[in-house]
Design a protein around this motif. Structure first.
Motif, PDB file in Angstrom:
ATOM      1  N   HIS A 122     -45.725 -24.051  18.581  1.00  0.00           N
ATOM      2  CA  HIS A 122     -44.679 -24.737  19.340  1.00  0.00           C
ATOM      3  C   HIS A 122     -45.023 -24.651  20.817  1.00  0.00           C
ATOM      4  N   ASN A 123     -45.190 -25.801  21.436  1.00  0.00           N
ATOM      5  CA  ASN A 123     -45.693 -25.896  22.810  1.00  0.00           C
ATOM      6  C   ASN A 123     -47.111 -25.339  22.888  1.00  0.00           C
ATOM      7  N   GLY A 124     -47.811 -25.403  21.767  1.00  0.00           N
ATOM      8  CA  GLY A 124     -49.159 -24.848  21.699  1.00  0.00           C
ATOM      9  C   GLY A 124     -50.148 -25.535  22.609  1.00  0.00           C
ATOM     10  N   LYS A 125     -50.015 -26.849  22.783  1.00  0.00           N
ATOM     11  CA  LYS A 125     -50.968 -27.581  23.616  1.00  0.00           C
ATOM     12  C   LYS A 125     -50.832 -27.210  25.093  1.00  0.00           C
ATOM     13  N   GLU A 126     -49.640 -26.784  25.487  1.00  0.00           N
ATOM     14  CA  GLU A 126     -49.402 -26.424  26.885  1.00  0.00           C
ATOM     15  C   GLU A 126     -49.539 -24.923  27.122  1.00  0.00           C
ATOM     16  N   PHE A 127     -49.340 -24.121  26.076  1.00  0.00           N
ATOM     17  CA  PHE A 127     -49.333 -22.669  26.299  1.00  0.00           C
ATOM     18  C   PHE A 127     -50.302 -21.910  25.399  1.00  0.00           C
ATOM     19  N   ASP A 128     -50.014 -21.803  24.094  1.00  0.00           N
ATOM     20  CA  ASP A 128     -50.774 -20.913  23.212  1.00  0.00           C
ATOM     21  C   ASP A 128     -52.266 -21.212  23.193  1.00  0.00           C
ATOM     22  N   HIS A 159     -55.123 -30.459  16.550  1.00  0.00           N
ATOM     23  CA  HIS A 159     -54.058 -29.552  16.969  1.00  0.00           C
ATOM     24  C   HIS A 159     -52.706 -30.219  16.725  1.00  0.00           C
ATOM     25  N   GLN A 160     -51.794 -29.454  16.175  1.00  0.00           N
ATOM     26  CA  GLN A 160     -50.431 -29.931  15.954  1.00  0.00           C
ATOM     27  C   GLN A 160     -49.486 -29.132  16.853  1.00  0.00           C
ATOM     28  N   ASP A 161     -48.459 -29.774  17.330  1.00  0.00           N
ATOM     29  CA  ASP A 161     -47.502 -29.121  18.225  1.00  0.00           C
ATOM     30  C   ASP A 161     -46.110 -29.608  17.845  1.00  0.00           C
ATOM     31  N   THR A 162     -45.269 -28.700  17.375  1.00  0.00           N
ATOM     32  CA  THR A 162     -43.936 -29.100  16.927  1.00  0.00           C
ATOM     33  C   THR A 162     -43.084 -29.633  18.076  1.00  0.00           C
ATOM     34  N   MET A 163     -43.362 -29.201  19.297  1.00  0.00           N
ATOM     35  CA  MET A 163     -42.605 -29.755  20.412  1.00  0.00           C
ATOM     36  C   MET A 163     -43.013 -31.203  20.653  1.00  0.00           C
ATOM     37  N   ASP A 164     -44.289 -31.507  20.495  1.00  0.00           N
ATOM     38  CA  ASP A 164     -44.755 -32.894  20.592  1.00  0.00           C
ATOM     39  C   ASP A 164     -44.112 -33.757  19.512  1.00  0.00           C
ATOM     40  N   LEU A 165     -44.044 -33.210  18.298  1.00  0.00           N
ATOM     41  CA  LEU A 165     -43.451 -33.964  17.192  1.00  0.00           C
ATOM     42  C   LEU A 165     -41.989 -34.290  17.468  1.00  0.00           C
ATOM     43  N   ASN A 173     -38.395 -32.989  29.332  1.00  0.00           N
ATOM     44  CA  ASN A 173     -37.748 -31.701  29.112  1.00  0.00           C
ATOM     45  C   ASN A 173     -38.507 -30.830  28.120  1.00  0.00           C
ATOM     46  N   TYR A 174     -38.327 -29.514  28.289  1.00  0.00           N
ATOM     47  CA  TYR A 174     -38.859 -28.543  27.343  1.00  0.00           C
ATOM     48  C   TYR A 174     -37.772 -28.238  26.318  1.00  0.00           C
ATOM     49  N   THR A 175     -38.119 -28.230  25.050  1.00  0.00           N
ATOM     50  CA  THR A 175     -37.165 -27.898  23.994  1.00  0.00           C
ATOM     51  C   THR A 175     -37.662 -26.656  23.274  1.00  0.00           C
ATOM     52  N   SER A 176     -36.895 -25.593  23.312  1.00  0.00           N
ATOM     53  CA  SER A 176     -37.350 -24.318  22.757  1.00  0.00           C
ATOM     54  C   SER A 176     -37.369 -24.329  21.232  1.00  0.00           C
ATOM     55  N   LEU A 177     -38.173 -23.458  20.676  1.00  0.00           N
ATOM     56  CA  LEU A 177     -38.229 -23.284  19.225  1.00  0.00           C
ATOM     57  C   LEU A 177     -36.878 -22.819  18.709  1.00  0.00           C
ATOM     58  N   ASP A 178     -36.224 -21.951  19.460  1.00  0.00           N
ATOM     59  CA  ASP A 178     -34.918 -21.423  19.047  1.00  0.00           C
ATOM     60  C   ASP A 178     -33.878 -22.534  18.967  1.00  0.00           C
ATOM     61  N   LEU A 179     -33.898 -23.451  19.940  1.00  0.00           N
ATOM     62  CA  LEU A 179     -32.938 -24.556  19.930  1.00  0.00           C
ATOM     63  C   LEU A 179     -33.181 -25.475  18.737  1.00  0.00           C
ATOM     64  N   LEU A 180     -34.437 -25.807  18.475  1.00  0.00           N
ATOM     65  CA  LEU A 180     -34.729 -26.679  17.341  1.00  0.00           C
ATOM     66  C   LEU A 180     -34.397 -26.001  16.015  1.00  0.00           C
ATOM     67  N   ALA A 181     -34.602 -24.690  15.948  1.00  0.00           N
ATOM     68  CA  ALA A 181     -34.223 -23.960  14.737  1.00  0.00           C
ATOM     69  C   ALA A 181     -32.722 -24.093  14.496  1.00  0.00           C
ATOM     70  N   ALA A 182     -31.936 -24.002  15.562  1.00  0.00           N
ATOM     71  CA  ALA A 182     -30.487 -24.144  15.441  1.00  0.00           C
ATOM     72  C   ALA A 182     -30.105 -25.567  15.039  1.00  0.00           C
ATOM     73  N   VAL A 183     -30.769 -26.555  15.645  1.00  0.00           N
ATOM     74  CA  VAL A 183     -30.481 -27.955  15.344  1.00  0.00           C
ATOM     75  C   VAL A 183     -30.716 -28.256  13.862  1.00  0.00           C
ATOM     76  N   PHE A 184     -31.797 -27.682  13.310  1.00  0.00           N
ATOM     77  CA  PHE A 184     -32.155 -27.940  11.912  1.00  0.00           C
ATOM     78  C   PHE A 184     -31.631 -26.857  10.958  1.00  0.00           C
ATOM     79  N   ASP A 185     -30.759 -25.992  11.482  1.00  0.00           N
ATOM     80  CA  ASP A 185     -30.128 -24.951  10.668  1.00  0.00           C
ATOM     81  C   ASP A 185     -31.154 -24.047   9.984  1.00  0.00           C
ATOM     82  N   ILE A 186     -32.142 -23.632  10.755  1.00  0.00           N
ATOM     83  CA  ILE A 186     -33.163 -22.694  10.288  1.00  0.00           C
ATOM     84  C   ILE A 186     -32.840 -21.325  10.869  1.00  0.00           C
TER      85      ILE A 186
END
Length: 244
Positions: A122-128, A159-165, A173-186
């Motif tokens: 998540h945000n791998g292309k910009e960070f990890d 390379h795959q990036d869930t933030m890109d998807l 905007n930056y969308t955090s992994l935690d926010l998307l987890a909440a949006v998708f009820d994970i």
């Protein structure tokens, strides 16, 4: 789940890294690096002088490869159990010796064919991904082919990036992994700690295992989010294997 999508999942390696400031405090930075951090800190403050250069280093140094280091890399992949059910396995490598950690990760990645292995973060292309590569260069470690992007055409970079998807080309905007987890009820990964606490937990508590658990849970969330972003059902908790 289609056969084509199942095949794609088998070539995916999900990963997350945890980083800290390279030194426990600003005072321990070499003089030359202190001066360069002061210059960078001026831009980071953007007119807000409530944080000193010293405090800002402890708070933000971890996110810059020039001033931080990697202490944990967690990674996981999908597999199918004896009943043919989709399952997920995640493990982590961690330690104070960044060189040893990066060499372990390099050995792992090079077990896969570089023309088939897809790395996902998540945000791998910009960070990890760039953070790992930069730290490898600093330690004169050859970058695995799966992470090399220089000279490659966009469709050759696996390379795959869930933030890109999630962005669909919207880069405002930056969308955090935690926010998307909440949006998708994970179920989230922040029950023990959050990302902004990693440097403190590492230097003040010395609890590397706590950080590793947190990193592994982020990879679990990442994998479940990837499934949901492709309208697939998440893997049941009973089918997730976690190893240190």
């Amino acid at each position: 789940m289609s056969e084509e999508f199942s095949k794609k999942l088998k070539n995916l390696l999900f990963l997350d890294i945890e980083t800290v400031a390279a030194y426990p405090s600003y005072d321990q930075l070499p003089d030359r690096m202190q001066k360069l951090w002061n210059k960078k800190a001026t831009g980071l403050k953007k007119g807000d002088d409530t944080l000193s250069d010293e405090a800002l280093f402890y708070e933000r140094g971890a996110i810059y490869a020039e001033f931080g280091k990697i202490i944990c890399i967690a990674f996981g992949g999908f597999y199918w159990n004896e009943q043919g059910e989709a399952s997920f396995k995640v493990r982590s490598i961690s330690g104070d010796d960044e060189v040893a950690l990066l060499l372990q990760f390099k050995e792992l990645v090079e077990k896969y064919r570089p023309d088939q292995l897809m790395l996902c973060a998540h945000n791998g292309k910009e960070f990890d991904f760039p953070f790992i590569c930069r730290r490898m260069l600093i330690h004169c470690i050859e970058i695995p082919k799966a992470l090399q992007i220089s000279g490659k055409k966009p469709w050759e970079i696996l390379h795959q990036d869930t933030m890109d998807l999630w962005k669909f080309g919207d880069y405002k905007n930056y969308t955090s992994l935690d926010l998307l987890a909440a949006v998708f009820d994970i179920p989230g990964s922040k029950s023990e700690m959050s990302g902004d606490q990693v440097t403190r937990v590492y230097y003040e508590e010395g609890d590397l295992e706590k950080i590793s658990r947190y990193c592994r849970e982020d990879v679990v969330v990442l994998s479940q989010l990837y499934l949901r972003l492709h309208c697939q059902s998440p893997v049941p908790e009973t089918h997730i294997l976690r190893t240190a």
